[in-house]
Design an enzyme around this catalytic site. Structure first.
Site, PDB file in Angstrom:
ATOM      1  N   LYS A  14      -6.671   5.100 -13.647  1.00  0.00           N
ATOM      2  CA  LYS A  14      -7.998   5.604 -13.337  1.00  0.00           C
ATOM      3  C   LYS A  14      -8.324   5.141 -11.921  1.00  0.00           C
ATOM      4  O   LYS A  14      -8.076   3.992 -11.561  1.00  0.00           O
ATOM      5  CB  LYS A  14      -8.979   4.983 -14.343  1.00  0.00           C
ATOM      6  CG  LYS A  14     -10.399   5.404 -14.156  1.00  0.00           C
ATOM      7  CD  LYS A  14     -10.663   6.731 -14.832  1.00  0.00           C
ATOM      8  CE  LYS A  14     -12.015   7.285 -14.386  1.00  0.00           C
ATOM      9  NZ  LYS A  14     -12.029   8.745 -14.365  1.00  0.00           N
ATOM     10  N   TYR A  15      -8.844   6.054 -11.087  1.00  0.00           N
ATOM     11  CA  TYR A  15      -9.216   5.679  -9.729  1.00  0.00           C
ATOM     12  C   TYR A  15     -10.644   5.167  -9.746  1.00  0.00           C
ATOM     13  O   TYR A  15     -11.552   5.862 -10.204  1.00  0.00           O
ATOM     14  CB  TYR A  15      -9.091   6.890  -8.804  1.00  0.00           C
ATOM     15  CG  TYR A  15      -9.493   6.604  -7.381  1.00  0.00           C
ATOM     16  CD1 TYR A  15      -8.658   5.887  -6.542  1.00  0.00           C
ATOM     17  CD2 TYR A  15     -10.717   7.046  -6.886  1.00  0.00           C
ATOM     18  CE1 TYR A  15      -9.028   5.612  -5.233  1.00  0.00           C
ATOM     19  CE2 TYR A  15     -11.094   6.782  -5.576  1.00  0.00           C
ATOM     20  CZ  TYR A  15     -10.239   6.067  -4.767  1.00  0.00           C
ATOM     21  OH  TYR A  15     -10.606   5.804  -3.470  1.00  0.00           O
ATOM     22  N   ARG A  40       3.637 -15.527  -4.955  1.00  0.00           N
ATOM     23  CA  ARG A  40       3.951 -16.241  -3.710  1.00  0.00           C
ATOM     24  C   ARG A  40       2.656 -16.709  -3.079  1.00  0.00           C
ATOM     25  O   ARG A  40       1.568 -16.405  -3.563  1.00  0.00           O
ATOM     26  CB  ARG A  40       4.652 -15.279  -2.743  1.00  0.00           C
ATOM     27  CG  ARG A  40       3.804 -14.040  -2.490  1.00  0.00           C
ATOM     28  CD  ARG A  40       4.345 -13.158  -1.403  1.00  0.00           C
ATOM     29  NE  ARG A  40       3.716 -11.867  -1.421  1.00  0.00           N
ATOM     30  CZ  ARG A  40       2.537 -11.566  -0.910  1.00  0.00           C
ATOM     31  NH1 ARG A  40       1.818 -12.499  -0.326  1.00  0.00           N
ATOM     32  NH2 ARG A  40       2.036 -10.342  -0.977  1.00  0.00           N
ATOM     33  N   GLY A  95       0.795  -1.227   0.000  1.00  0.00           N
ATOM     34  CA  GLY A  95       0.000   0.000   0.000  1.00  0.00           C
ATOM     35  C   GLY A  95       0.829   1.280   0.000  1.00  0.00           C
ATOM     36  O   GLY A  95       0.278   2.371   0.095  1.00  0.00           O
TER      37      GLY A  95
HETATM   38  P1  ADP Z   1       0.125  -2.871  -3.160  1.00  0.00           P
HETATM   39  O1  ADP Z   1       1.040  -3.692  -3.984  1.00  0.00           O
HETATM   40  O2  ADP Z   1       0.821  -1.741  -2.479  1.00  0.00           O
HETATM   41  O3  ADP Z   1      -0.720  -3.695  -2.226  1.00  0.00           O
HETATM   42  P2  ADP Z   1      -2.068  -2.700  -5.117  1.00  0.00           P
HETATM   43  O4  ADP Z   1      -1.841  -2.268  -6.498  1.00  0.00           O
HETATM   44  O5  ADP Z   1      -2.287  -4.160  -4.887  1.00  0.00           O
HETATM   45  O6  ADP Z   1      -0.868  -2.154  -4.193  1.00  0.00           O
HETATM   46  O7  ADP Z   1      -3.304  -1.938  -4.498  1.00  0.00           O
HETATM   47  C1  ADP Z   1      -3.654  -2.083  -3.138  1.00  0.00           C
HETATM   48  C2  ADP Z   1      -5.032  -1.491  -2.872  1.00  0.00           C
HETATM   49  O8  ADP Z   1      -5.063  -0.096  -3.260  1.00  0.00           O
HETATM   50  C3  ADP Z   1      -6.167  -2.126  -3.645  1.00  0.00           C
HETATM   51  O9  ADP Z   1      -6.665  -3.296  -3.039  1.00  0.00           O
HETATM   52  C4  ADP Z   1      -7.171  -0.989  -3.628  1.00  0.00           C
HETATM   53  O10 ADP Z   1      -7.773  -0.911  -2.346  1.00  0.00           O
HETATM   54  C5  ADP Z   1      -6.317   0.257  -3.814  1.00  0.00           C
HETATM   55  N1  ADP Z   1      -6.159   0.608  -5.257  1.00  0.00           N
HETATM   56  C6  ADP Z   1      -5.140   0.251  -6.086  1.00  0.00           C
HETATM   57  N2  ADP Z   1      -5.343   0.704  -7.352  1.00  0.00           N
HETATM   58  C7  ADP Z   1      -6.520   1.369  -7.339  1.00  0.00           C
HETATM   59  C8  ADP Z   1      -7.302   2.060  -8.347  1.00  0.00           C
HETATM   60  N3  ADP Z   1      -6.917   2.153  -9.618  1.00  0.00           N
HETATM   61  N4  ADP Z   1      -8.490   2.612  -7.944  1.00  0.00           N
HETATM   62  C9  ADP Z   1      -8.914   2.526  -6.663  1.00  0.00           C
HETATM   63  N5  ADP Z   1      -8.229   1.903  -5.678  1.00  0.00           N
HETATM   64  C10 ADP Z   1      -7.052   1.321  -5.988  1.00  0.00           C
END
Ligand code: ADP
Length: 448
Positions: free
Chosen positions: A201-202, A291, A165
């Site tokens: 895109k969010y 993993r 995160g």
């Molecule tokens: P990390 O590798 O740090 O865990 P992720 O890419 O898996 O990062 O994303 C972790 C979390 O962040 C997702 O489960 C979601 O809650 C939020 N997130 C990531 N990308 C988006 C996006 N494009 N729009 C909204 N939320 C997102």
């Protein structure tokens, strides 16, 4: 099959691997830091070897020390667990150079999926649906502005080397972008030593749905359905379930087949998780974890398999014990809650001595933890101290079982997140399965 494997990890996941190995008749070597001499994984393994001082960087992350431990003990293979060296391509390469088998994917696959931009490009080529976003890295603010205007706000700036995160910043409007771009880059630089970022895109109201995949490295692969891990705090999962309450058998079959085909096409070996955001019935790939995941037990419960056993088997060159057909549909419903030694409402770490520990039990209850009476939780590592997993014939039964198991459990001496789970399991929205990735943060703001 291997005679002896080394587990390059600690805590509940080290125990998890020791358990699988023991059932297979494979001997185990635990490694530990000086702070973990009294840890349960050290006591449970056939052999244990100290590999350095307390800080992870000098022990569990010390590649040379782990390889020396293999050479001293004659371990033929290493299971990395999750975290620590589990997604470290340099480590995998070093093991290979020393003739030691890594129980996990190849260094190349770890490298591809560890860089989120390359991962996305690869998944697009393999036919996996992705979140709309920039074409690769975005090096300048001007470029970030152009890409975001084109895509439309809100957008999320993400570190290509990101994980846990970190290095992820939301820009709701053009005004927020300067700040989001700058802080995502500096956070990424500090956390990962790489400040490359990209823009996506969010999505406003998605669920986090991830698909468990498994390959034999020879072009055969299966999927084991999905997990819904939408209940998150600071992008960290708190409560995970399988199957996903919003996912139909048709959706599962379709996305599962896409994922299994993708990993078969690259001859992926071992366990992997393809993570998606899911909104309005559409799946959008965000990343792949190469993993075993913390939340793998919910999948094991509904499919009746031992994923660690399978990992060890394919690493030893044996075939998978299941096929897509033999796996069939998930049976019943499973939920996992993560128990952290943390003080609410701040979630600050709460290390210390466990004065009393009583694990819940009974039908459909699994407690994966390395705790014991009198154990002292060291302050150096992750605050996860246990995982409570329940399995029921349906979601309602799983929730009722979770509720009663949370009533039985006793962990005294440190603060834990158990009180949070006791509230969540009785919450109307949680009971209805009606939540998105933002639900928990909002609930915490209003209730803690
Ligand atoms: P990390 O590798 O740090 O865990 P992720 O890419 O898996 O990062 O994303 C972790 C979390 O962040 C997702 O489960 C979601 O809650 C939020 N997130 C990531 N990308 C988006 C996006 N494009 N729009 C909204 N939320 C997102």
């Amino acid at each position: 099959m291997f005679d002896k494997i080394l587990i390059a990890n600690r805590g509940e996941i080290a125990l998890r691997v020791i358990r699988a190995a023991r059932e297979m008749g494979v001997k185990t070597v635990a490694v530990h830091s000086t702070a973990d001499s009294d840890a349960m994984h050290v006591r449970m393994a056939d052999e244990a070897i100290c590999i350095g001082p307390a800080p992870g960087a000098q022990s569990y992350l010390n590649i040379a020390a782990v390889i020396s431990a293999c050479e001293i003990t004659g371990a033929q293979a290493v299971h990395p667990g999750y975290g620590f060296l589990s997604e470290n391509a340099t480590f995998v390469q070093a093991l290979e150079d020393h003739g030691i088998t890594f129980i996990g994917p190849t260094a190349e696959h770890i490298r591809i999926m560890g860089d989120k931009i390359t991962a996305k490009e690869t998944m697009i080529k393999l036919g996996v649906p992705c979140v709309p976003g920039s074409d690769g890295g975005v090096p300048t603010l001007e470029e970030a502005r152009r890409v975001s205007e084109e895509m439309g706000f809100p957008v999320i700036v993400k570190a290509t080397a990101g994980g846990g995160g970190r290095g992820m910043k939301l820009a709701r409007t053009a005004k927020d972008l300067d700040n989001a771009f700058g802080s995502a880059r500096s956070e990424a630089k500090a956390a990962f030593g790489n400040d490359e970022v990209y823009i996506e895109k969010y999505l406003g109201t998605p669920r986090h749905i991830e698909v468990q995949v498994f390959g034999d490295g020879k072009g055969n692969a299966v999927h084991l359905g999905e997990r819904d891990c939408s209940l998150q705090r600071r992008h960290q999962k708190v409560f995970e379930e399988a199957p996903g309450p919003a996912i139909t058998p048709e959706m599962r079959a379709e996305i599962g087949a896409t994922c299994a085909k993708a990993v078969a096409d690259i001859c992926y070996i071992g366990a992997g998780t393809i993570e998606f955001l899911w909104e309005n019935g559409e799946f959008y790939f965000i990343e792949m974890n190469t993993r075993l995941q913390v939340e793998h037990p919910v999948t094991e419960a509904v499919f009746g398999v031992d994923l660690v056993r399978e990992q060890i088997r394919v690493a030893a060159g044996l075939p998978m014990e299941f096929t897509q057909e033999s796996l069939g549909e998930p049976q019943g419903h499973a939920i996992e809650v993560r128990l952290n030694a943390e003080k609410l409402p701040s979630f600050s770490p709460s290390p210390g001595r466990i004065s009393q520990y009583h694990a819940p039990g009974g039908l459909g209850v699994r407690m994966d933890s390395a705790l014991y009476d009198g154990y002292r939780i060291p302050p150096y590592y992750d605050s996860l101290i246990g995982k409570l997993i329940v399995h029921g014939r349906d979601r309602a039964e799983a929730l009722a079982r979770l509720d009663r198991a949370l009533m039985e459990i006793i962990i005294d001496g440190v603060d834990t997140t158990i009180p949070l789970h006791r509230e969540l399991v009785r919450n109307r929205d949680v009971i209805a399965g009606d939540y998105t990735i933002h639900w928990l943060e909002k609930w915490l703001e209003a209730n803690l």
